[in-house]
Design a protein around this motif. Structure first.
Motif, PDB file in Angstrom:
ATOM      1  N   ALA A  54       0.831  -1.203   0.000  1.00 31.02           N
ATOM      2  CA  ALA A  54       0.000   0.000   0.000  1.00 31.02           C
ATOM      3  C   ALA A  54       0.867   1.255   0.000  1.00 31.02           C
ATOM      4  O   ALA A  54       0.610   2.207  -0.754  1.00 31.02           O
ATOM      5  N   THR A  55       1.906   1.250   0.832  1.00 31.41           N
ATOM      6  CA  THR A  55       2.766   2.427   0.945  1.00 31.41           C
ATOM      7  C   THR A  55       3.587   2.642  -0.320  1.00 31.41           C
ATOM      8  O   THR A  55       3.735   3.772  -0.795  1.00 31.41           O
ATOM      9  N   LEU A  56       4.130   1.566  -0.892  1.00 28.23           N
ATOM     10  CA  LEU A  56       4.918   1.695  -2.116  1.00 28.23           C
ATOM     11  C   LEU A  56       4.041   2.187  -3.275  1.00 28.23           C
ATOM     12  O   LEU A  56       4.493   2.972  -4.106  1.00 28.23           O
ATOM     13  N   SER A  57       2.790   1.745  -3.324  1.00 26.43           N
ATOM     14  CA  SER A  57       1.865   2.238  -4.344  1.00 26.43           C
ATOM     15  C   SER A  57       1.584   3.719  -4.129  1.00 26.43           C
ATOM     16  O   SER A  57       1.544   4.514  -5.077  1.00 26.43           O
ATOM     17  N   LEU A 210      10.583   3.184   2.826  1.00 27.96           N
ATOM     18  CA  LEU A 210      11.574   2.201   3.256  1.00 27.96           C
ATOM     19  C   LEU A 210      11.269   1.711   4.666  1.00 27.96           C
ATOM     20  O   LEU A 210      11.332   0.512   4.960  1.00 27.96           O
ATOM     21  N   VAL A 211      10.918   2.640   5.560  1.00 31.62           N
ATOM     22  CA  VAL A 211      10.544   2.264   6.923  1.00 31.62           C
ATOM     23  C   VAL A 211       9.277   1.416   6.900  1.00 31.62           C
ATOM     24  O   VAL A 211       9.151   0.430   7.638  1.00 31.62           O
ATOM     25  N   ALA A 212       8.330   1.773   6.038  1.00 32.57           N
ATOM     26  CA  ALA A 212       7.076   1.023   5.952  1.00 32.57           C
ATOM     27  C   ALA A 212       7.326  -0.427   5.573  1.00 32.57           C
ATOM     28  O   ALA A 212       6.720  -1.352   6.134  1.00 32.57           O
ATOM     29  N   VAL A 213       8.218  -0.657   4.620  1.00 33.87           N
ATOM     30  CA  VAL A 213       8.533  -2.021   4.195  1.00 33.87           C
ATOM     31  C   VAL A 213       9.192  -2.790   5.332  1.00 33.87           C
ATOM     32  O   VAL A 213       8.847  -3.954   5.613  1.00 33.87           O
ATOM     33  N   ILE A 214      10.146  -2.145   6.011  1.00 32.09           N
ATOM     34  CA  ILE A 214      10.857  -2.817   7.110  1.00 32.09           C
ATOM     35  C   ILE A 214       9.896  -3.185   8.231  1.00 32.09           C
ATOM     36  O   ILE A 214       9.911  -4.303   8.747  1.00 32.09           O
ATOM     37  N   VAL A 215       9.025  -2.241   8.605  1.00 30.26           N
ATOM     38  CA  VAL A 215       8.049  -2.503   9.669  1.00 30.26           C
ATOM     39  C   VAL A 215       7.060  -3.580   9.245  1.00 30.26           C
ATOM     40  O   VAL A 215       6.706  -4.471  10.027  1.00 30.26           O
ATOM     41  N   SER A 216       6.616  -3.500   7.988  1.00 33.25           N
ATOM     42  CA  SER A 216       5.651  -4.472   7.481  1.00 33.25           C
ATOM     43  C   SER A 216       6.185  -5.895   7.577  1.00 33.25           C
ATOM     44  O   SER A 216       5.476  -6.811   8.003  1.00 33.25           O
ATOM     45  N   GLY A 232       9.700  -1.525  -5.808  1.00 37.86           N
ATOM     46  CA  GLY A 232       9.693  -0.387  -4.891  1.00 37.86           C
ATOM     47  C   GLY A 232      10.964   0.416  -4.962  1.00 37.86           C
ATOM     48  O   GLY A 232      10.950   1.660  -4.965  1.00 37.86           O
ATOM     49  N   LEU A 233      12.094  -0.288  -5.037  1.00 34.09           N
ATOM     50  CA  LEU A 233      13.385   0.403  -5.145  1.00 34.09           C
ATOM     51  C   LEU A 233      13.488   1.174  -6.457  1.00 34.09           C
ATOM     52  O   LEU A 233      14.113   2.241  -6.511  1.00 34.09           O
ATOM     53  N   MET A 234      12.875   0.646  -7.516  1.00 35.92           N
ATOM     54  CA  MET A 234      12.905   1.355  -8.802  1.00 35.92           C
ATOM     55  C   MET A 234      12.104   2.656  -8.719  1.00 35.92           C
ATOM     56  O   MET A 234      12.553   3.698  -9.225  1.00 35.92           O
ATOM     57  N   ILE A 236      11.445   4.463  -5.995  1.00 37.08           N
ATOM     58  CA  ILE A 236      12.163   5.397  -5.130  1.00 37.08           C
ATOM     59  C   ILE A 236      13.471   5.838  -5.776  1.00 37.08           C
ATOM     60  O   ILE A 236      13.820   7.017  -5.786  1.00 37.08           O
ATOM     61  N   GLY A 237      14.207   4.870  -6.327  1.00 37.30           N
ATOM     62  CA  GLY A 237      15.535   5.159  -6.877  1.00 37.30           C
ATOM     63  C   GLY A 237      15.498   6.084  -8.075  1.00 37.30           C
ATOM     64  O   GLY A 237      16.291   7.035  -8.161  1.00 37.30           O
ATOM     65  N   PHE A 238      14.580   5.832  -9.011  1.00 35.43           N
ATOM     66  CA  PHE A 238      14.552   6.664 -10.206  1.00 35.43           C
ATOM     67  C   PHE A 238      13.963   8.041  -9.929  1.00 35.43           C
ATOM     68  O   PHE A 238      14.300   9.013 -10.605  1.00 35.43           O
ATOM     69  N   THR A 239      13.080   8.155  -8.941  1.00 43.54           N
ATOM     70  CA  THR A 239      12.610   9.482  -8.550  1.00 43.54           C
ATOM     71  C   THR A 239      13.745  10.262  -7.892  1.00 43.54           C
ATOM     72  O   THR A 239      13.913  11.459  -8.121  1.00 43.54           O
ATOM     73  N   LEU A 240      14.549   9.568  -7.073  1.00 41.74           N
ATOM     74  CA  LEU A 240      15.719  10.198  -6.468  1.00 41.74           C
ATOM     75  C   LEU A 240      16.726  10.607  -7.537  1.00 41.74           C
ATOM     76  O   LEU A 240      17.299  11.695  -7.474  1.00 41.74           O
ATOM     77  N   LEU A 241      16.936   9.744  -8.526  1.00 43.72           N
ATOM     78  CA  LEU A 241      17.845  10.066  -9.618  1.00 43.72           C
ATOM     79  C   LEU A 241      17.387  11.326 -10.329  1.00 43.72           C
ATOM     80  O   LEU A 241      18.200  12.189 -10.687  1.00 43.72           O
ATOM     81  N   ASN A 242      16.084  11.470 -10.514  1.00 43.69           N
ATOM     82  CA  ASN A 242      15.542  12.664 -11.140  1.00 43.69           C
ATOM     83  C   ASN A 242      15.908  13.907 -10.337  1.00 43.69           C
ATOM     84  O   ASN A 242      16.284  14.942 -10.887  1.00 43.69           O
ATOM     85  N   GLU A 243      15.809  13.802  -9.000  1.00 38.07           N
ATOM     86  CA  GLU A 243      16.122  14.944  -8.138  1.00 38.07           C
ATOM     87  C   GLU A 243      17.605  15.310  -8.222  1.00 38.07           C
ATOM     88  O   GLU A 243      17.970  16.470  -8.300  1.00 38.07           O
ATOM     89  N   LEU A 244      18.460  14.279  -8.208  1.00 36.24           N
ATOM     90  CA  LEU A 244      19.898  14.537  -8.250  1.00 36.24           C
ATOM     91  C   LEU A 244      20.318  15.164  -9.573  1.00 36.24           C
ATOM     92  O   LEU A 244      21.133  16.082  -9.610  1.00 36.24           O
ATOM     93  N   LYS A 245      19.723  14.703 -10.663  1.00 32.97           N
ATOM     94  CA  LYS A 245      20.056  15.258 -11.981  1.00 32.97           C
ATOM     95  C   LYS A 245      19.534  16.678 -12.118  1.00 32.97           C
ATOM     96  O   LYS A 245      20.158  17.534 -12.733  1.00 32.97           O
ATOM     97  N   MET A 246      18.377  16.943 -11.518  1.00 36.52           N
ATOM     98  CA  MET A 246      17.784  18.271 -11.593  1.00 36.52           C
ATOM     99  C   MET A 246      18.620  19.300 -10.848  1.00 36.52           C
ATOM    100  O   MET A 246      18.745  20.445 -11.245  1.00 36.52           O
ATOM    101  N   LYS A 247      19.238  18.838  -9.724  1.00 43.17           N
ATOM    102  CA  LYS A 247      20.030  19.766  -8.899  1.00 43.17           C
ATOM    103  C   LYS A 247      21.454  19.933  -9.415  1.00 43.17           C
ATOM    104  O   LYS A 247      22.170  20.828  -8.993  1.00 43.17           O
ATOM    105  N   ALA A 248      21.880  18.997 -10.288  1.00 47.85           N
ATOM    106  CA  ALA A 248      23.272  19.031 -10.767  1.00 47.85           C
ATOM    107  C   ALA A 248      23.511  20.268 -11.647  1.00 47.85           C
ATOM    108  O   ALA A 248      22.615  20.744 -12.311  1.00 47.85           O
TER     109      ALA A 248
END
Length: 248
Positions: A54-57, A210-216, A232-234, A236-248
């Motif tokens: 539910a949280t990853l969705s 990430l905390v939600a998955v660990i607790v679950s 789930g990692l994809m 989170i990871g690709f959204t993070l990659l977007n942020e890092l590229k945007m700030k570069a």
């Protein structure tokens, strides 16, 4: 949460300046009402599938923001952002379960509710970018009141309010969720939105899923497959990659 914020306003001597917020009043109540619908959908998701799925969705919301911001806020959409969106979508497909595991009707229903909550959350993020003249604490209070207006009829229509059945531990947890995890946290979060681009908001919430998955898995003993973890990692990871590229 609303009571906690009002108490803070009284203690600090701050008041909601309605003269300053009148131009944004419609957007405030609209975003608050949508927040209420997001909560409804998210907790319906929790009741139909695991906390982790539910949280990853639900955290597909930042991906929706990436695509929606160029259309609504006229922020530039790059080829890199399109790539991140596509790869995050692949991650969502993996979460839904292309391997045939955990694809029961109940799980699919829960994931669908989670995606509905994600769409609502993305709308709230974008609407908050359009609200210019209201401080974080004032906007949070008014949005919570609007959410209450949406939630009360829903609660009564689906079983009513039975606080006595929660017990002392349940009531204590409810107070913690309301005061700390909703009142205080929302004040901090929506105050930050004022100074961030729509896509940048995504990076603020990566620890949550990430905390939600660990607790679950570790505390609630719910199941999640390896393929769904990769999905789930994809997201989170690709959204993070977007942020890092945007700030570069």
């Amino acid at each position: 949460a609303s009571v906690a914020i009002i108490a803070y306003q009284i203690i600090t001597g701050k008041r909601v300046r309605f003269s300053a917020i009148k131009n944004d009043l419609f957007l405030l109540f609209l975003s608050g009402a949508i927040t209420g619908f997001a909560w409804i959908l998210l907790f319906e998701a929790y009741s139909h599938t695991t906390v982790s799925l539910a949280t990853l969705s639900y955290y597909f919301a930042p991906v929706i923001v990436i695509i929606a911001c160029p259309l609504v806020l006229k922020e530039k959409l790059t080829s890199g952002q399109v790539f991140c969106f596509l790869m995050s979508t692949v991650g969502l497909v993996l979460i839904i379960g292309v391997d045939g595991i955990n694809t029961s009707a109940k799980n699919i229903t829960g994931i669908s509710f989670g995606l509905g909550a994600a769409a609502c959350y993305a709308a709230v993020v974008i609407l908050n970018k359009l609200i210019k003249n209201v401080t974080g604490i004032d906007r949070t209070l008014l949005q919570l009141f609007a959410a209450v207006i949406v939630l009360i009829p829903y609660v009564f229509a689906t079983g009513g309010i039975h606080l006595g059945a929660a017990g002392s531990i349940g009531l204590l947890n409810l107070l913690i969720v309301g005061i700390v995890h909703t009142g205080i946290t929302y004040c901090l979060y929506f105050s930050a939105l004022i100074n961030l681009k729509g896509q940048e908001v995504a990076i603020l919430s990566y620890i949550d899923p990430l905390v939600a998955v660990i607790v679950s898995v570790t505390i609630l003993s719910e199941t999640i497959t390896f393929v769904q973890i990769i999905g789930g990692l994809m997201i989170i990871g690709f959204t993070l990659l977007n942020e890092l590229k945007m700030k570069a």
